[in-house]
Design an enzyme around this catalytic site. Structure first.
Site, PDB file in Angstrom:
ATOM      1  N   LYS A 122       4.518   0.504   8.819  1.00  6.48           N
ATOM      2  CA  LYS A 122       4.568   1.826   8.201  1.00  6.48           C
ATOM      3  C   LYS A 122       3.892   2.867   9.086  1.00  6.48           C
ATOM      4  CE  LYS A 122       3.790   0.100   3.651  1.00  6.48           C
ATOM      5  NZ  LYS A 122       2.351  -0.217   3.637  1.00  6.48           N
TER       6      LYS A 122
ATOM      7  N   ARG B 102       5.025 -12.792   9.542  1.00 12.04           N
ATOM      8  CA  ARG B 102       5.600 -11.463   9.485  1.00 12.04           C
ATOM      9  C   ARG B 102       6.986 -11.527  10.114  1.00 12.04           C
ATOM     10  NH1 ARG B 102       3.542  -6.106   9.395  1.00 12.04           N
ATOM     11  NH2 ARG B 102       1.749  -6.661   8.190  1.00 12.04           N
TER      12      ARG B 102
ATOM     13  N   GLU C 111       0.877  -1.172   0.000  1.00 15.41           N
ATOM     14  CA  GLU C 111       0.000   0.000   0.000  1.00 15.41           C
ATOM     15  C   GLU C 111       0.914   1.222   0.000  1.00 15.41           C
ATOM     16  OE1 GLU C 111      -2.660   0.442   3.363  1.00 15.41           O
ATOM     17  OE2 GLU C 111      -3.506   2.267   2.486  1.00 15.41           O
TER      18      GLU C 111
HETATM   19  P1  ATP Z   1       2.650  -1.931   7.559  1.00 13.61           P
HETATM   20  O1  ATP Z   1       1.894  -2.168   8.809  1.00 13.61           O
HETATM   21  O2  ATP Z   1       4.104  -1.770   7.731  1.00 13.61           O
HETATM   22  O3  ATP Z   1       2.054  -0.863   6.712  1.00 13.61           O
HETATM   23  P2  ATP Z   1       1.510  -3.741   5.781  1.00 13.61           P
HETATM   24  O4  ATP Z   1       1.351  -5.180   5.781  1.00 13.61           O
HETATM   25  O5  ATP Z   1       0.272  -2.952   5.940  1.00 13.61           O
HETATM   26  O6  ATP Z   1       2.598  -3.305   6.805  1.00 13.61           O
HETATM   27  P3  ATP Z   1       1.758  -3.534   2.992  1.00 13.61           P
HETATM   28  O7  ATP Z   1       2.266  -2.415   2.188  1.00 13.61           O
HETATM   29  O8  ATP Z   1       0.315  -3.837   2.949  1.00 13.61           O
HETATM   30  O9  ATP Z   1       2.226  -3.250   4.466  1.00 13.61           O
HETATM   31  O10 ATP Z   1       2.615  -4.836   2.726  1.00 13.61           O
HETATM   32  C1  ATP Z   1       2.988  -5.310   1.457  1.00 13.61           C
HETATM   33  C2  ATP Z   1       3.346  -6.747   1.589  1.00 13.61           C
HETATM   34  O11 ATP Z   1       4.447  -6.910   2.479  1.00 13.61           O
HETATM   35  C3  ATP Z   1       2.202  -7.552   2.165  1.00 13.61           C
HETATM   36  O12 ATP Z   1       2.105  -8.774   1.462  1.00 13.61           O
HETATM   37  C4  ATP Z   1       2.602  -7.773   3.595  1.00 13.61           C
HETATM   38  O13 ATP Z   1       2.026  -8.932   4.109  1.00 13.61           O
HETATM   39  C5  ATP Z   1       4.126  -7.835   3.501  1.00 13.61           C
HETATM   40  N1  ATP Z   1       4.732  -7.433   4.757  1.00 13.61           N
HETATM   41  C6  ATP Z   1       4.520  -6.281   5.442  1.00 13.61           C
HETATM   42  N2  ATP Z   1       5.217  -6.266   6.588  1.00 13.61           N
HETATM   43  C7  ATP Z   1       5.905  -7.435   6.640  1.00 13.61           C
HETATM   44  C8  ATP Z   1       6.817  -8.021   7.582  1.00 13.61           C
HETATM   45  N3  ATP Z   1       7.139  -7.396   8.696  1.00 13.61           N
HETATM   46  N4  ATP Z   1       7.322  -9.241   7.294  1.00 13.61           N
HETATM   47  C9  ATP Z   1       6.993  -9.867   6.155  1.00 13.61           C
HETATM   48  N5  ATP Z   1       6.149  -9.381   5.240  1.00 13.61           N
HETATM   49  C10 ATP Z   1       5.606  -8.176   5.468  1.00 13.61           C
HETATM   50 MG    MG Z   2      -1.344  -3.678   4.541  1.00 14.83          MG
END
Ligand code: ATP
Ligand code: MG
Length: 561
Positions: A272, A262, A35
């Site tokens: 983020k 994760r 995102e």
């Molecule tokens: P954040 O809370 O940091 O915004 P998010 O999952 O909302 O994390 P996204 O941009 O939606 O962030 O994530 C893109 C991809 O990266 C998704 O498939 C998510 O599952 C993966 N991802 C995000 N954080 C992690 C992590 N700490 N370890 C492994 N994969 C991750």
């Molecule tokens: Mg997300």
């Protein structure tokens, strides 16, 4: 089991099974779906390495898909930063996609859902809807609007799209099952009204699809075979499948959602939203502050893409969440820089040393190897003159036999230079040593092959000629949080654990070869650690970041504590 099979991770096993059970290799396709609401972090690196790694392993395309369904939080700046980071990590996407490109298709499918009596417009407040949600053990209650006619639903939904309603007045909900044991299946919202400009569609749309509705359908549109996400989406899988059931054409590939753990890194936060708070509240200067666990922060700190990829590969992927110690990441960058970073000399805590028998006004340029471990790294010249700096901690008036540095009456070698003998020292009023007087042995030049040069001297010190030294700002970093997992405390906000001393700025003195390094150039300051040129650096004012020490000093502190 063969060696190759043994090294497969559980996601690869799932794919291998699918291939055995009739999937053709040609249908494999993956995606990385960030995102654009912030910068990528080290957790994302795991997901990137997993998805793009699968692409490379199976010769399958990998899309970069921006999950951009929330105009309130998303920005073009983040899109650009994400693309830059994925490229920098060394991966190539097949096509660049945006969930927002599918708004029309998603809308058309929503109309289909309404026509099939699988969706309805709910006109209750969000509080009312929440009060009907039930609990994991009690079923929810149906909305009084659940049985609106198809015509009424179509009319209202189209009016929503046409901007006839303010935010929160109506939402479109999927008609699934208010009694499901999976709370996510209790008539989830699939559209809401948001009167906000979107970074790509501007004001074309004022209704926006929700994540669950968007994600699986986007996978289907792109014909992604395996949609890999983190464990918190485990419960969403049932809904993912339900949404696909509503639209899938039997002749097309049906995507599969599978979950992996994760990755969390110690002494930091990888979310983020939380990283955004650090930026907004001024704890760090920017998303790419070298203390941030973002890809851009690590890059600015001096990490190489190789070291981040090696880190992700080493920790692999798992089925359960766990905490990875940041020292593992540091080990990877140290290991990589040890191979590639040229060696140079810099003094960060200077003590003046005068070589009393070195002719005044004279200087000489000594040969210095750039990397003793790499024959092709070449050599450079470093100047020596009568006055030099060494590190304060490398001198003691008296010390025991284990102190192999400079002490009065003992010999020590200057790196790439001569053997010195410390004769006397000068102190200030408080008794601090402020200058050391030495003599040197002119026949002992390193590499000269003379008998004197081959003399065994235990200690070798790094140093710089004062006359030639370049002054530089050196930024030293410590852990951003004092706690190993700052965001896991129930009654405390993670911000309470911010380390107030995570940045120390000092003045350093560097050998003159450092004058024309490019931004980002990585070097080893001998005996001190790995450093890189910060983007703030200019010809007038050099600025270096410490990437990592030569050894893991934090582990030592923790052992002592
Ligand atoms: P954040 O809370 O940091 O915004 P998010 O999952 O909302 O994390 P996204 O941009 O939606 O962030 O994530 C893109 C991809 O990266 C998704 O498939 C998510 O599952 C993966 N991802 C995000 N954080 C992690 C992590 N700490 N370890 C492994 N994969 C991750
Ligand atoms: Mg997300």
């Amino acid at each position: 089991m063969s060696e190759a099979e043994r090294s497969l991770n559980f996601i690869e096993h799932i794919i291998e099974d699918d291939l055995k059970n009739g999937y053709s290799k040609d249908v494999l396709r993956f995606r990385f779906p960030p995102e654009p609401n912030g910068y990528l972090h080290i957790g994302h690196a795991s997901s990137i390495c997993l998805n793009f790694g699968l692409g490379l392993r199976y010769g399958a395309p990998v899309n970069l898909r921006f999950d951009d369904t929330n105009p309130a939080k998303e920005e073009q700046e983040f899109v650009d930063a994400i693309k830059k980071d994925v490229k920098w990590l060394g991966f190539k996407w097949d096509t660049e996609r945006y969930a927002s490109d599918y708004f029309q298709q998603l809308y058309d499918w929503a109309l289909l859902l309404i026509k099939n009596e699988k969706a309805y417009v709910d006109s209750q407040s969000s509080d009312e809807m929440a009060s009907q949600k039930g609990t994991p053990t009690e079923p929810g209650k149906e909305s009084p609007y659940r049985n609106r006619t198809v015509e009424e639903n179509l009319e209202l939904f189209i009016a929503m799209k046409e901007g006839k309603f303010e935010e929160g007045k109506h939402v479109l909900r999927a008609k699934v099952d208010m009694t499901s044991s999976n709370m996510l299946m209790r008539d989830p919202i699939i559209y809401r009204v948001l009167h906000k400009a979107h970074h790509r569609t501007n004001t074309d749309w004022c209704i926006f699809p929700m994540y669950d509705w968007t994600h699986g359908e986007s996978d289907y549109i792109e014909q992604v075979s395996h949609s890999l996400c983190t464990l918190e989406f485990g419960m969403h899988r049932e809904l993912y499948d339900w949404f696909l059931d509503q639209v899938v054409d039997q002749n097309k590939l049906r995507p599969k959602q599978r979950e992996f753990a994760r990755r969390n890194l110690s002494h930091t936060v990888v979310s983020k939203r939380k990283l955004a708070r650090l930026v907004e509240e001024g704890v760090v200067k920017s998303w790419d502050d070298p203390r941030m666990p973002t890809i851009s922060g690590l890059r600015r700190r001096g990490y190489s893409p190789e070291s981040i990829r090696n880190f992700a590969d080493t920790i692999g992927i798992a089925k359960r969440d766990n905490l990875i110690d940041v020292s593992l990441l540091e080990f990877q960058v140290r290991d990589h820089l040890n191979k590639v970073a040229p060696r140079v000399m810099g003094v960060l805590d200077p003590l003046k040393v005068v070589i009393t028998n070195y002719p005044e006004g004279e200087e000489e340029w000594l040969d210095a190897e750039n990397n003793p471990g790499d024959e092709n790294a070449g050599s450079r010249k470093v100047p020596l003159s009568r006055e030099i700096y060494i590190e304060k901690e490398d001198f003691r008036e008296e010390a025991n036999k284990k102190f192999f540095r400079m002490k009065l009456g003992k010999e020590v070698r200057l790196k790439n230079g001569y053997i010195l003998m410390a004769e006397s020292c000068t102190k200030d009023a408080e008794g601090n040593v402020i200058e050391v007087q030495c003599t040197y042995d002119p026949k002992s030049k390193s590499g000269s092959g003379t008998e004197e040069s081959l003399r065994k001297v235990k200690g070798t010190l790094h140093w710089v000629s004062i006359k030639h030294a370049l002054e530089a700002e050196i930024r030293l970093y410590d852990r951003l949080f004092t706690d190993e997992s700052p965001d896991t405390h129930k009654d405390k906000d993670f911000m309470e654990f911010v380390n107030p001393d995570s940045l120390e700025t000092i003045k350093g003195y560097l050998e003159p070869s450092m004058k024309n390094l490019e931004i980002g150039a990585q070097v080893q300051f001998q005996r001190l650690g790995y450093f890189c040129v910060d983007p703030d650096s200019t010809a007038e004012k050099l600025v270096f970041n410490k990437t990592v020490g030569l050894r893991d000093s934090w582990a030592k502190i923790e052992q002592k504590a």
